[in-house]
Every structure is written in C-alpha cells, then in structure tokens.
Scaffold this active site. Structure first.
Site, PDB file in Angstrom:
ATOM      1  N   LYS A  28      47.761  29.705  54.608  1.00 15.21           N
ATOM      2  CA  LYS A  28      47.078  30.997  54.486  1.00 15.21           C
ATOM      3  C   LYS A  28      45.574  30.843  54.452  1.00 15.21           C
ATOM      4  CE  LYS A  28      49.273  32.722  50.841  1.00 15.21           C
ATOM      5  NZ  LYS A  28      49.722  33.644  49.789  1.00 15.21           N
ATOM      6  N   LYS A  69      51.020  21.858  58.002  1.00 18.16           N
ATOM      7  CA  LYS A  69      51.801  23.029  57.636  1.00 18.16           C
ATOM      8  C   LYS A  69      50.953  24.299  57.815  1.00 18.16           C
ATOM      9  CE  LYS A  69      54.325  24.742  53.662  1.00 18.16           C
ATOM     10  NZ  LYS A  69      54.658  24.559  52.259  1.00 18.16           N
ATOM     11  N   LYS A  84      42.195  20.245  44.675  1.00 19.03           N
ATOM     12  CA  LYS A  84      41.364  21.454  44.641  1.00 19.03           C
ATOM     13  C   LYS A  84      40.040  21.210  43.926  1.00 19.03           C
ATOM     14  CE  LYS A  84      44.700  25.220  45.025  1.00 19.03           C
ATOM     15  NZ  LYS A  84      45.232  26.412  44.341  1.00 19.03           N
TER      16      LYS A  84
END
Ligand code: TRP
Length: 327
Positions: free
Chosen positions: A196, A193, A109
């Site tokens: 969101k 995967k 991140k």
C-alpha cells in the site's frame, strides 16, 4: 463459536493484494467464527498522518470492507473502543522493553524514519491489546505480522503467570491461520509483495481503480523475454499475472494450463485485465451505492457491540492486577 480477529490500517489505498491475500478470506470465514475486523486507526498514527486525509481514508476503508461483504456487526473502529488503548497501557507495563526492541518491523521502520514516536515501539503491544481484548482464538495475518502474534502470546503468558490469582486472564490466541489467499506481487517489480505504501503508479491495482486504469497498469506489468507463457516455468511477472487471474476467477489448475500455455504476453495481459475488471466491478458498484451515513452508522454499531466484550475483559484484567473495578 471460536472468535476470529484481524486488523487493517487505514493508510495508503487498499489494493488487489490486500483483497486476494486477506480481505476476501475475511468475508468468506466471517460466519464460521464469531468475527471481529478492526480498522486500526490508532496503529496508523504511529507514523504522522495528515488529519484530513486520514479521516477520508477511514471512511473509504470502512466503505470498501462493507462493499466486500464484511458484516457491519463485525466491523470495529479501533479508536471508537477506548478499551484498546486502555488495555495497551496495562500490557505495556508487563512487557519487557527488550521484547519490543527486537521486533523486526520496529527495527525496519525505525531505521527508515528520522524521528521515531514512542508509539512505534508500542505498536505491537497495541496489537496484542486488540487481540487479547476480545480473547480471540484465531488471528489471520500475513507472514510479516506473525512475529507480532507470537509476541501477543508471550505477553498473554507473562500476564497470566504474573497475575495468577483469579485463574488465567487471557486465552492464548492461535498463532495464525495459514494464509489461504494469494500472495500478490507488485506489477512493476514481481519480486516484491504488492504494498500500500509503494509510490509507483504501476505498482498496485487499487480496489477502486477505474477499468481503464486497471487495463493500462496490467498492460504495462513487468514480464520477461520468453515468447509466450511457459506454464511449467513462468518468470516471476508472468506467474504473478496467472496467480491474479486464478484468484479472481477461481479457475482450476487444469483450466489454467489449458487456457494459458503458450499464450503471448499481450493476450495474457488482456485476459487478466478483463478478469480483474470483472472481479472488481460488483465491489465498486456496491461501494458507490453505500450512503456515507450508512458507513458511519455501521462503525458506530459494530464498535458499540465490541465495547461490551471489551469491557468484560478489561474488568478481569484490572481485577487480576489489583486495580479497583467497582463491579
Ligand atoms: N499490524 C497489522 C498490519 O499492519 C494490523 C493489525 C493491528 C492487526 N491490530 C491487529 C492484525 C490485530 C491482526 C490482529 O497488518
């Protein structure tokens, strides 16, 4: 009864991957354990969130969790229980910086962002606080969160050995529950995967998507160039569609083989789309019927219950560290 605890961030839009991989199982096991399910809004703000949007998302996620069947007594809004942030600070002080800099999620991140908040580095400590505050025994999470649960154990151990005077302050959480749910992949890219935060309109199926939208997305899902379903060796896209169907309908492996072997992809997609529409219909209906006041009330009630448990842990922690507790 053993305690189970998990958390979900109120960012992005909850999709069938979240549901089939985690939330459905939360609802299923909730009465086998003393369960706490946390909407982790304080984790969400480790990256900037538009205030209005965040507020809406919190309300929406709480509504979805209730519609899925999560008991309102188990529902906790993290920021309504200030003990989470307080314990996080106390744990920060026993956590070596190097442990946090090594976290793979932090590394990924922080590379993706221009400015990194201190909160992003502290993220796993706050998660450790979520878990240890309630002395959770079991923490169901996906593989991407396993390292954070391991860290939680390390922090608990370090705290217990640094402050042993009053016995062990923290119970050690079990690493995690083996994931029983399905691992749902993106419709547009079945190697990834379902996420969101993926922006593509054809990537995920939202739990609140209209039937027409669901059908359209599934009809456009990536497959491969075989003439029909090769049940023993399906490509990633077809395997994903089959997994989605099976997770919604709970069909047996034999039923799956009998139904889908050799089926043309157009028919496969239609069948899967109808199963998803039918599976989400009752959830969407319940969601629409829950009045907003009831959502707020559920969050208030759940969070107040949680504070009682939280306070007793926090008192223990403070006493162990030599802080004043006045009780
Ligand atoms: N970090 C988790 C995630 O992104 C969410 C989370 C926060 C969590 N606190 C938790 C999960 C405590 C389990 C237990 O998925």
């Amino acid at each position: 009864m053993k305690r189970v605890l998990s958390g979900i961030q109120p960012t992005g839009s909850p999709h069938i991957g979240n549901y089939l991989g985690a939330l459905k199982n939360w609802a299923k096991i909730q009465y086998d354990y003393d369960s706490i399910y946390c909407i982790v809004d304080l984790h969400a703000i480790t990256a900037y969130q538009d205030p209005k949007e965040l507020n809406t998302k919190i309300q929406q996620l709480a509504g979805i969790l209730l519609a899925i069947g999560i008991d309102k007594k188990s529902l906790v809004l993290q920021s309504r229980v200030p003990e989470h942030a307080e314990l996080a600070w106390l744990l920060t002080c026993v956590t070596p910086l190097g442990w946090l800099e090594r976290m793979t999620q932090y590394k990924a991140k922080s590379q993706a962002q221009e400015t990194i908040s201190d909160g992003l580095l502290q993220y796993p400590v706050l998660m450790a606080a979520d878990i240890l505050l309630y002395q959770a025994d079991v923490v169901p999470v996906g593989d991407d969160q396993r390292q954070h649960v391991e860290l939680t154990r390390d922090i608990a151990q370090r705290f217990n050995s640094l402050y042993p005077e009053h016995g062990e302050t923290f119970t050690m959480p079990a690493t995690h529950l083996p994931t029983v749910g399905a691992r749902v992949m993106g419709l547009d890219d079945p190697e990834k995967k379902m996420s969101k935060s993926e922006p593509g309109a054809g990537h995920a199926i939202g739990l609140l998507d209209d039937p027409a939208v669901i059908r359209k997305k599934i009809m456009r899902a990536t497959t491969d160039s075989k003439p029909g379903v090769d049940f023993d060796d399906p490509g990633a896209g077809v395997r994903n569609l089959l997994a989605i169907y099976q997770a919604f309908t709970e069909a047996s492996n034999e039923d799956m083989r009998a139904r889908f072997s050799g089926m043309r992809y157009g028919d496969l997609k239609k069948t899967v789309a109808e199963a998803v529409v039918a599976g989400l219909e009752p959830i969407q209906q319940r969601y629409r019927e829950i009045p907003p006041e009831q959502i707020t009330e559920a969050l208030r009630l759940g969070s107040e219950n949680a504070r009682r448990i939280a306070n007793s842990t926090l008192t223990k922690v403070k006493r162990a560290m030599g802080l004043f507790t006045f009780d």
